[in-house]
Design a protein around this motif. Sequence first.
Motif, PDB file in Angstrom:
ATOM      1  N   PHE A   5      -5.130   7.139 -10.589  1.00  0.00           N
ATOM      2  CA  PHE A   5      -5.496   7.721  -9.276  1.00  0.00           C
ATOM      3  C   PHE A   5      -4.785   6.829  -8.338  1.00  0.00           C
ATOM      4  O   PHE A   5      -4.939   5.495  -8.185  1.00  0.00           O
ATOM      5  CB  PHE A   5      -6.846   8.035  -8.694  1.00  0.00           C
ATOM      6  N   SER A   6      -3.835   7.551  -7.473  1.00  0.00           N
ATOM      7  CA  SER A   6      -3.607   6.645  -6.216  1.00  0.00           C
ATOM      8  C   SER A   6      -3.499   7.388  -4.858  1.00  0.00           C
ATOM      9  O   SER A   6      -3.288   8.742  -4.944  1.00  0.00           O
ATOM     10  CB  SER A   6      -2.251   5.920  -6.421  1.00  0.00           C
ATOM     11  N   GLY A   7      -3.609   6.895  -3.775  1.00  0.00           N
ATOM     12  CA  GLY A   7      -3.148   7.568  -2.526  1.00  0.00           C
ATOM     13  C   GLY A   7      -2.414   6.815  -1.474  1.00  0.00           C
ATOM     14  O   GLY A   7      -2.271   5.629  -1.638  1.00  0.00           O
ATOM     15  N   GLN A   9      -1.967   7.307   2.832  1.00  0.00           N
ATOM     16  CA  GLN A   9      -2.264   7.737   4.022  1.00  0.00           C
ATOM     17  C   GLN A   9      -1.072   8.611   4.799  1.00  0.00           C
ATOM     18  O   GLN A   9      -0.056   7.948   4.890  1.00  0.00           O
ATOM     19  CB  GLN A   9      -2.750   6.728   5.119  1.00  0.00           C
ATOM     20  N   VAL A  40      -4.007  10.853   1.463  1.00  0.00           N
ATOM     21  CA  VAL A  40      -5.586  10.646   1.926  1.00  0.00           C
ATOM     22  C   VAL A  40      -5.975  10.807   3.440  1.00  0.00           C
ATOM     23  O   VAL A  40      -5.844   9.836   4.069  1.00  0.00           O
ATOM     24  CB  VAL A  40      -6.126   9.406   1.577  1.00  0.00           C
ATOM     25  N   HIS A  43      -8.842   9.456   5.000  1.00  0.00           N
ATOM     26  CA  HIS A  43      -8.872   8.110   5.426  1.00  0.00           C
ATOM     27  C   HIS A  43      -7.956   7.865   6.653  1.00  0.00           C
ATOM     28  O   HIS A  43      -8.166   6.937   7.421  1.00  0.00           O
ATOM     29  CB  HIS A  43      -8.195   7.361   4.350  1.00  0.00           C
ATOM     30  N   TYR A 126     -14.637   2.856   5.082  1.00  0.00           N
ATOM     31  CA  TYR A 126     -13.229   3.364   4.597  1.00  0.00           C
ATOM     32  C   TYR A 126     -13.067   2.798   3.006  1.00  0.00           C
ATOM     33  O   TYR A 126     -13.098   3.541   2.112  1.00  0.00           O
ATOM     34  CB  TYR A 126     -12.234   2.659   5.289  1.00  0.00           C
ATOM     35  N   MET A 130     -12.778   5.060  -0.392  1.00  0.00           N
ATOM     36  CA  MET A 130     -11.646   4.908  -1.548  1.00  0.00           C
ATOM     37  C   MET A 130     -12.030   4.597  -2.755  1.00  0.00           C
ATOM     38  O   MET A 130     -11.570   5.084  -3.755  1.00  0.00           O
ATOM     39  CB  MET A 130     -10.926   3.549  -1.109  1.00  0.00           C
ATOM     40  N   ASP A 133     -12.860   8.240  -4.157  1.00  0.00           N
ATOM     41  CA  ASP A 133     -11.668   8.746  -4.860  1.00  0.00           C
ATOM     42  C   ASP A 133     -11.272   8.533  -6.158  1.00  0.00           C
ATOM     43  O   ASP A 133     -10.719   9.518  -6.811  1.00  0.00           O
ATOM     44  CB  ASP A 133     -10.447   8.146  -3.728  1.00  0.00           C
ATOM     45  N   ILE A 134     -11.453   7.160  -6.366  1.00  0.00           N
ATOM     46  CA  ILE A 134     -10.852   6.666  -7.705  1.00  0.00           C
ATOM     47  C   ILE A 134     -12.111   7.272  -8.630  1.00  0.00           C
ATOM     48  O   ILE A 134     -11.836   7.896  -9.717  1.00  0.00           O
ATOM     49  CB  ILE A 134     -10.851   5.135  -7.649  1.00  0.00           C
ATOM     50  N   VAL A 142      -5.435   1.910 -11.271  1.00  0.00           N
ATOM     51  CA  VAL A 142      -5.165   2.223  -9.813  1.00  0.00           C
ATOM     52  C   VAL A 142      -3.816   1.537  -9.551  1.00  0.00           C
ATOM     53  O   VAL A 142      -3.866   0.239  -9.165  1.00  0.00           O
ATOM     54  CB  VAL A 142      -6.157   2.018  -9.088  1.00  0.00           C
ATOM     55  N   VAL A 144      -1.687  -0.019  -6.982  1.00  0.00           N
ATOM     56  CA  VAL A 144      -1.671  -0.394  -5.458  1.00  0.00           C
ATOM     57  C   VAL A 144      -1.081  -1.411  -4.953  1.00  0.00           C
ATOM     58  O   VAL A 144      -0.602  -2.355  -5.663  1.00  0.00           O
ATOM     59  CB  VAL A 144      -3.174  -0.598  -5.010  1.00  0.00           C
ATOM     60  N   GLN A 148      -4.202  -3.903  -0.980  1.00  0.00           N
ATOM     61  CA  GLN A 148      -5.195  -3.095  -1.320  1.00  0.00           C
ATOM     62  C   GLN A 148      -6.297  -3.895  -2.559  1.00  0.00           C
ATOM     63  O   GLN A 148      -7.394  -3.248  -3.055  1.00  0.00           O
ATOM     64  CB  GLN A 148      -5.006  -1.652  -1.896  1.00  0.00           C
TER      65      GLN A 148
HETATM   66  N1  TRP Z   1      -6.332   2.407   1.091  1.00  0.00           N
HETATM   67  C1  TRP Z   1      -5.001   2.856   0.489  1.00  0.00           C
HETATM   68  C2  TRP Z   1      -3.831   2.454   1.621  1.00  0.00           C
HETATM   69  O1  TRP Z   1      -3.908   2.198   2.676  1.00  0.00           O
HETATM   70  C3  TRP Z   1      -4.823   4.418   0.388  1.00  0.00           C
HETATM   71  C4  TRP Z   1      -5.875   4.738  -0.577  1.00  0.00           C
HETATM   72  C5  TRP Z   1      -7.186   5.580  -0.230  1.00  0.00           C
HETATM   73  C6  TRP Z   1      -5.827   4.700  -2.022  1.00  0.00           C
HETATM   74  N2  TRP Z   1      -7.848   5.876  -1.153  1.00  0.00           N
HETATM   75  C7  TRP Z   1      -7.096   5.198  -2.393  1.00  0.00           C
HETATM   76  C8  TRP Z   1      -4.955   3.911  -3.021  1.00  0.00           C
HETATM   77  C9  TRP Z   1      -7.525   5.272  -3.730  1.00  0.00           C
HETATM   78  C10 TRP Z   1      -5.589   3.901  -4.124  1.00  0.00           C
HETATM   79  C11 TRP Z   1      -6.510   4.530  -4.704  1.00  0.00           C
HETATM   80  O2  TRP Z   1      -2.975   2.206   1.038  1.00  0.00           O
END
Ligand code: TRP
Length: 332
Positions: A5-7, A9, A40, A43, A126, A130, A133-134, A142, A144, A148
Motif C-alpha cells: 500500500f502506498s499513498g 497527497q 490521500v 490527509h 495524521y 496513515m 490506510d495501511i 509500504v 515510502v 515517512q
Molecule cells: N504521508 C504520506 C506522505 O506525505 C502519504 C501517505 C498517506 C502514505 N497514507 C499513506 C504513504 C500510507 C504510505 C502509506 O508522503
Amino acid sequence: MERIFSGVQPSGNLTLGNYLGAIRNWVKLQDDYESIFCVVDMHAITVWQDPEELRRATREVAAGMLAAGVDPKKNILFNQSNVPAHAELGWVLNCVARLGWLNRMTQFKEKAGKHKENASCGLYVYPNLMAADILIYKATHVPVGDDQKQHLELARDIAQKFNNDFQKEVFPLPEPMIFGSATRVMSLRDGTKKMSKSDPSDYSRIAMTDDADTIAKKVRKAKTDPHPIPESVDGFEDRAEAKNLMNIYAALSDVTLADVCQQYGGQSFADFKKALTDLAVEKLSPISQEMQRYMADPAEVDAILKEGGERANAIAQPVMDEVKDVVGFLRP
Ligand code: TRP
C-alpha cells in the motif's frame, strides 16, 4: 500474498520529487506485488485546501500515476475519501495510539511550526490515519520516502498494540521499503530542504507537467557552487546543491551517484547542467504529455478511480467487520 500500500497527497502540483521518490518505484513494484495505490485526499485536508483545487489535484495525481506507468487493471488506484473504512479504522486507531507517541512525530512539529495551537486536530492525528490506510488492507510492505519512516514505525507500533490489547493477530506488521539515492529530491534553491509542492518559489522544483523550456530554465537557474564536479562521493561535504543535482541525474538514468561522479568528475556545472536538462526532458516529457492527455479527459480518470474504489472497498470492508467484532462493536 505480499501486498503493497502506498499513498500520495493531492496538494499542489506533482513534482520530480514525487516521481523519483514514489511513483517511479511503484511502477517497478507492480509486477511483483499485489499493489494498492491511493490518492490521500483525506490527509490533504489536514491543512486548508480549496475544494475546487483539491478535486483538480486529486485527478492530477491519478493522471501522474497513470502517465508514469501504473497499470490500473493490475493494481488498485483510488482516492481515499471514496472508501469509508479508512476513516472508520482511523477512529479506532485514534483510540489505540498514545499521545506520547504522536508527540514524537517530527513531521507534525515541522508542519505545525511555531503556531501549534492553531494546527488542525487532523494534522496531529495524521499518522493514525496513515496507519489505518495501511492496516485496513493488511498490507505487508509500504514503499515510502525517507521522510515517512517515522510514520511507518508508528504504524507498526499501533498494529502491535492493537494485536496485543485484543490478543488477536489481526494486523501484520508492515515493512517499510525505502528506495535508493533519490528517495529525497531536494529543492533546487536550497539543497538542505526537500523539494516541495508548497515552496513559494517555482524555481525550487520541477513539476511533472513542466514542458522542455521550463525544465531547461529551472535547471539553468538551479543553485550550485563555483567548484568543479567532484570525482567521488566523498567530495560533497557542504555541497548539498551539487549533490542534489547529481542525485537527480543518477536517479533519472538509473545509475549510482558514484557512477555520475566518475562520468562528470572535474567538469564544470555549466556542462553538467546541459546534460541534466537533456536527460530530464527525455525522461519527463513523455510522461507530462500523457498527463496532459488524462487531464483533458477527467471522465476517464474518474472512471478509473471509481472502479479502483470499488475494488479497494471489497478488500477493506471485511477487514473493518473483523475489527468491529474484535473491538466489541455490535453489528446488529
Ligand atoms: N504521508 C504520506 C506522505 O506525505 C502519504 C501517505 C498517506 C502514505 N497514507 C499513506 C504513504 C500510507 C504510505 C502509506 O508522503
